[in-house]
Design an enzyme around this catalytic site. Structure first.
Site, PDB file in Angstrom:
ATOM      1  N   GLU A 319       1.040  -1.263   0.014  1.00  0.00           N
ATOM      2  CA  GLU A 319       0.321  -0.302   0.205  1.00  0.00           C
ATOM      3  C   GLU A 319       0.630   1.024  -0.125  1.00  0.00           C
ATOM      4  OE1 GLU A 319      -2.247  -1.772   2.817  1.00  0.00           O
ATOM      5  OE2 GLU A 319      -1.036  -0.784   5.022  1.00  0.00           O
ATOM      6  N   CYS A 390       1.015  33.144   9.620  1.00  0.00           N
ATOM      7  CA  CYS A 390       1.547  33.836  11.269  1.00  0.00           C
ATOM      8  C   CYS A 390       2.139  33.269  11.728  1.00  0.00           C
ATOM      9  CB  CYS A 390       1.396  35.446  12.159  1.00  0.00           C
ATOM     10  SG  CYS A 390      -0.121  36.388  10.746  1.00  0.00           S
TER      11      CYS A 390
HETATM   12  C1  LIG Z   1       0.960   6.369   5.880  1.00  0.00           C
HETATM   13  C2  LIG Z   1       0.720   4.294   5.207  1.00  0.00           C
HETATM   14  C3  LIG Z   1       0.924   3.565   4.416  1.00  0.00           C
HETATM   15  C4  LIG Z   1       1.145   4.287   3.069  1.00  0.00           C
HETATM   16  O1  LIG Z   1       2.559   5.155   3.047  1.00  0.00           O
HETATM   17  P1  LIG Z   1       3.628   5.723   2.803  1.00  0.00           P
HETATM   18  O2  LIG Z   1       5.014   6.172   3.372  1.00  0.00           O
HETATM   19  O3  LIG Z   1       2.991   6.928   1.689  1.00  0.00           O
HETATM   20  O4  LIG Z   1       3.875   4.604   1.286  1.00  0.00           O
HETATM   21  C5  LIG Z   1       0.628   2.389   4.067  1.00  0.00           C
HETATM   22  N1  LIG Z   1      -0.074   2.167   5.065  1.00  0.00           N
HETATM   23  C6  LIG Z   1       0.528   2.277   6.032  1.00  0.00           C
HETATM   24  C7  LIG Z   1      -0.697   1.558   7.277  1.00  0.00           C
HETATM   25  C8  LIG Z   1      -0.384   3.482   6.624  1.00  0.00           C
HETATM   26  O5  LIG Z   1       0.302   3.901   8.133  1.00  0.00           O
END
Ligand SMILES: *Cc1c(COP(=O)(O)O)cnc(C)c1O
Length: 466
Positions: A319, A390
């Protein structure tokens, strides 16, 4: 995959172009570039992205403006999918971690490229479903989902990545009530260290996210008695903006052991989600691996671990967020006032700042800027690009090497697709910028600029105060 020595060379030269090494960037990994793959310079010395002149865009749509290059975003999606096709003999699904930039158009593009969507709130979930994303490909994360959010998840029929005991028990009760099993994954803290900013490390044991690995047997035991919770697999996320490959090379073995442990409780896990985290190039000092190399590392690790434990290859998920959308966007600002403190520093202020890009003040992030209306101008000055808020800390770039800047110049900051719009605020009651999607010379609004009236939309003035 080609790396990018050419863009480093150009960055080091005086003209500040940071252009991708190859026109249209064919074959380049977007996360290794400082600018979107379509970045080019016109005869008038203006920057174009997606075939659109950034100066024209600012004239038409105002500033600040997020300019999102569709080709770069789609290319990154395709490189992830192609990597799994090349290196993983089992089923796979790439999810877009939409917290990086959750909006209708980006969810729709990711889905059209065959990606699922990872969401972390009811709002992100609503956006994904409204964009038409298939609920079977939506994974709902979060360490403190509300009852209303869980109810929405059940209603939509997406998968829930369960983070903790409270959620597990609440969801078990809700699933019993609705009389239909709920597909879940378990988020487990993998206990893998990596070197990134403290705030964005989640994989080491002292993390607010996920079950502690010591708890995993108790969780499996509980799940064995809860047929209405259909546990499909496990999830781990190590952290973000990671340049090392070792953490993901180690992850396959850690996760395969969880699958083996689950077998002892009669649970067959068929999905492994290795999270995201691949870093991107914000400055020429950043040297992340390519998308292809990262995916190969993940696949090799999972295949080797499954073979060693003699378990079937699971459906493999990852992901990424930042590496999909980050490099595809630049933000355009207009230069306003300047303050010269002789012998100390020159501040050049632009018409946005921490409200549209909170990363410098939040994470001390470093960015690169260039002048979109004078791309060939020599970089002769070191100035500090300041925002308009600010707050003394509202600095976009400290000590940026730039040409002499004049009022109304169009300053472009690169690599702003991830965690900019999604973290934007109305601090100082500044309206949030709009965003345009650019492709082949066409620009389409994907987020309307907020008007001043929008700022008052939620305000109520009690009768007694009128
Ligand atoms: C933030 C996050 C991602 C994505 O991370 P990147 O560094 O943007 O690729 C994937 N999985 C989980 C659970 C996350 O918290």
């Amino acid at each position: 995959m080609v790396s990018t020595p050419a863009s480093v060379d150009r960055a080091a030269s005086s003209s500040c172009q940071y252009l991708p090494a190859v026109a249209e960037g064919d074959g380049l990994s977007p996360n290794q570039q400082l600018l979107p793959l379509t970045a080019a310079v016109t005869a008038a010395d203006h920057l174009t992205v997606g075939g659109c002149d950034v100066v024209d865009l600012v004239e038409q749509y105002g500033s600040p403006l997020y300019i999102l290059d569709e080709h770069t975003l789609r290319t990154a999606c395709r490189q992830y999918r192609q990597g799994f096709a090349d290196y993983y003999p089992g089923e796979s699904l790439v999810l877009y971690a939409s917290k990086a930039w959750n909006c209708l158009a980006i969810c729709a593009i990711a889905a059209a490229e065959g990606l699922g969507i990872d969401v972390v709130s009811g709002g992100e979930l609503l956006t994904a479903t409204t964009a038409g994303v298939n609920p079977d490909t939506i994974y709902f994360h979060g360490n403190n989902k509300s009852a209303a959010e869980l109810a929405l998840a059940l209603d939509v029929g997406c998968r829930v990545v369960v983070d903790n005991w409270l959620e597990l028990k609440t969801l078990g009760e809700m699933a019993t009530q609705q009389g239909k099993p709920v597909p879940i994954l378990l988020r487990v803290t993998p206990g893998i260290e990596c070197h990134t900013h403290d705030y964005i490390r989640t994989g080491h044991l002292d993390s607010k996210f996920g079950f502690d690995p010591d708890q995993i047997e108790a969780v499996f035991e509980f799940l064995a008695s809860q047929p209405q919770l259909n546990c499909l697999g496990v999830h781990a996320h190590i952290g973000s903006q990671i340049f090392e490959l070792n953490p993901h090379a180690d992850l396959g073995e850690v996760m395969a052991q969880w699958v083996v442990t689950a077998q002892r409780y009669g649970l067959t896990l068929t999905e492994l989600d290795v999270g995201g985290g691949l870093g991107i190039r914000y400055t020429e000092a950043d040297d992340p691996p390519s998308i292809d190399t990262w995916v190969k590392t993940v696949c090799d690790s999972v295949v080797a671990a499954c073979n060693a434990h003699q378990i079937p290859l699971p459906r493999l998920l990852c992901e990424p967020g930042r590496s999909l959308v980050g490099p595809a966007c630049v933000t355009a600002y207009r230069v306003g006032s300047q303050k010269v403190i002789p012998g100390i520093r020159t501040y050049v202020a632009v018409d946005g700042g921490m409200s549209d890009n909170p990363r410098p003040i939040t994470y001390q992030s470093v960015y690169r800027a260039l002048v979109g209306n004078r791309m060939g101008a020599a970089c002769t000055e070191t100035v500090t690009l300041a925002g308009k808020h600010c707050e003394s800390g509202d600095i976009l770039i400290k000590d940026a090497l730039l040409p002499v800047l004049r009022t109304d110049d169009v300053v472009i900051i690169a690599g702003t697709g991830a965690y900019n719009y999604s973290m934007a605020s109305n601090y100082n009651r500044v309206p949030r910028p709009g965003a345009v999607l650019v492709h082949n010379g066409d620009a389409t609004v994907i987020i309307r600029r907020e008007a001043l009236a929008d700022l008052l939309r939620q305000d109520c003035l009690p009768e007694s105060l009128r």
